[in-house]
Design a protein around this motif. Structure first.
Motif, PDB file in Angstrom:
ATOM      1  N   UNK A 192       0.558  -1.338  -0.040  1.00 60.74           N
ATOM      2  CA  UNK A 192      -0.045  -0.081  -0.014  1.00 60.74           C
ATOM      3  C   UNK A 192       0.973   1.115   0.105  1.00 60.74           C
ATOM      4  N   UNK A 193       2.106   1.217   0.907  1.00 59.99           N
ATOM      5  CA  UNK A 193       2.945   2.527   0.756  1.00 59.99           C
ATOM      6  C   UNK A 193       3.451   2.614  -0.751  1.00 59.99           C
ATOM      7  N   UNK A 194       3.587   1.362  -1.615  1.00 60.04           N
ATOM      8  CA  UNK A 194       4.447   1.718  -2.991  1.00 60.04           C
ATOM      9  C   UNK A 194       3.399   2.335  -3.849  1.00 60.04           C
TER      10      UNK A 194
ATOM     11  N   UNK B 191       6.500   8.437   5.075  1.00 62.58           N
ATOM     12  CA  UNK B 191       5.399   7.630   5.181  1.00 62.58           C
ATOM     13  C   UNK B 191       5.553   6.584   6.172  1.00 62.58           C
ATOM     14  N   UNK B 192       6.810   6.272   6.632  1.00 60.21           N
ATOM     15  CA  UNK B 192       7.150   5.217   7.696  1.00 60.21           C
ATOM     16  C   UNK B 192       6.345   5.493   9.022  1.00 60.21           C
ATOM     17  N   UNK B 193       6.108   6.738   9.121  1.00 55.63           N
ATOM     18  CA  UNK B 193       5.129   7.233  10.468  1.00 55.63           C
ATOM     19  C   UNK B 193       3.865   6.776  10.643  1.00 55.63           C
ATOM     20  N   UNK B 194       3.178   7.078   9.453  1.00 54.75           N
ATOM     21  CA  UNK B 194       1.870   6.599   9.609  1.00 54.75           C
ATOM     22  C   UNK B 194       1.531   4.967   9.377  1.00 54.75           C
ATOM     23  N   UNK B 195       2.407   4.588   8.623  1.00 53.11           N
ATOM     24  CA  UNK B 195       2.460   2.974   8.429  1.00 53.11           C
ATOM     25  C   UNK B 195       2.774   2.437   9.779  1.00 53.11           C
ATOM     26  N   UNK B 196       3.747   2.923  10.550  1.00 49.27           N
ATOM     27  CA  UNK B 196       4.060   2.511  12.037  1.00 49.27           C
ATOM     28  C   UNK B 196       3.032   2.448  12.793  1.00 49.27           C
TER      29      UNK B 196
END
Length: 146
Positions: free
Chosen positions: A29-31, A44-49
């Motif tokens: 999804x991040x891709x 986007x590592x922060x909202x994904x985390x």
């Protein structure tokens, strides 16, 4: 009633399997926005985390240190996966071949090496911050007395 060691091990294996699946799903999804902007988007590592920490705690029902480790691991896995996918997309664009063909031709070792070379200290810092945020979200807050 005390849980048996076999049941505890089964729950841990289930949690590990679910964490890996959610990590890959989050990376995929991040891709999507990464392909839209043409770069990895490490912020986007922060909202994904946060999302992975929430998933591990609420859906997989792991709390405490095991939940924090699983959530942080899922975030690191998602980060690595999206970096490899961005490397594959870059190869596909430069070589004029399809995305799946680029993944198949490059192989996992080359994609990991290219992903590692493309990361700067700030990117790695954001990935670590996302993993720490995931671990903090997975930790339980105080229980309400009622």
């Amino acid at each position: 009633m005390v849980a048996s060691p076999i049941r505890h091990l089964t729950n841990l294996v289930y949690g590990l399997f679910g964490t890996v699946l959610f990590g890959f799903a989050a990376g995929a999804m991040w891709m999507v926005p990464s392909m839209m902007f043409g770069r990895a988007l490490p912020a986007l590592a922060l909202p994904v985390g946060w999302a992975l920490g929430f998933v591990v705690r609420r859906w997989l029902r792991f709390e405490g240190v095991p939940g924090a480790l699983l959530a942080a691991g899922a975030t690191v896995l998602a980060s690595l996966y999206v970096c490899c996918l961005v490397a594959a997309a870059t190869i596909a664009g430069m070589m004029g071949i399809g995305f799946a063909q680029a993944i198949a031709d490059a192989g996992p070792a080359m994609l990991v090496a290219l992903a590692r070379m493309a990361q700067g200290p700030a990117d790695i810092g954001l990935y670590v911050a996302g993993a720490i945020l995931a671990a903090l979200v997975a930790l339980p807050l105080g229980r309400r007395r009622g």
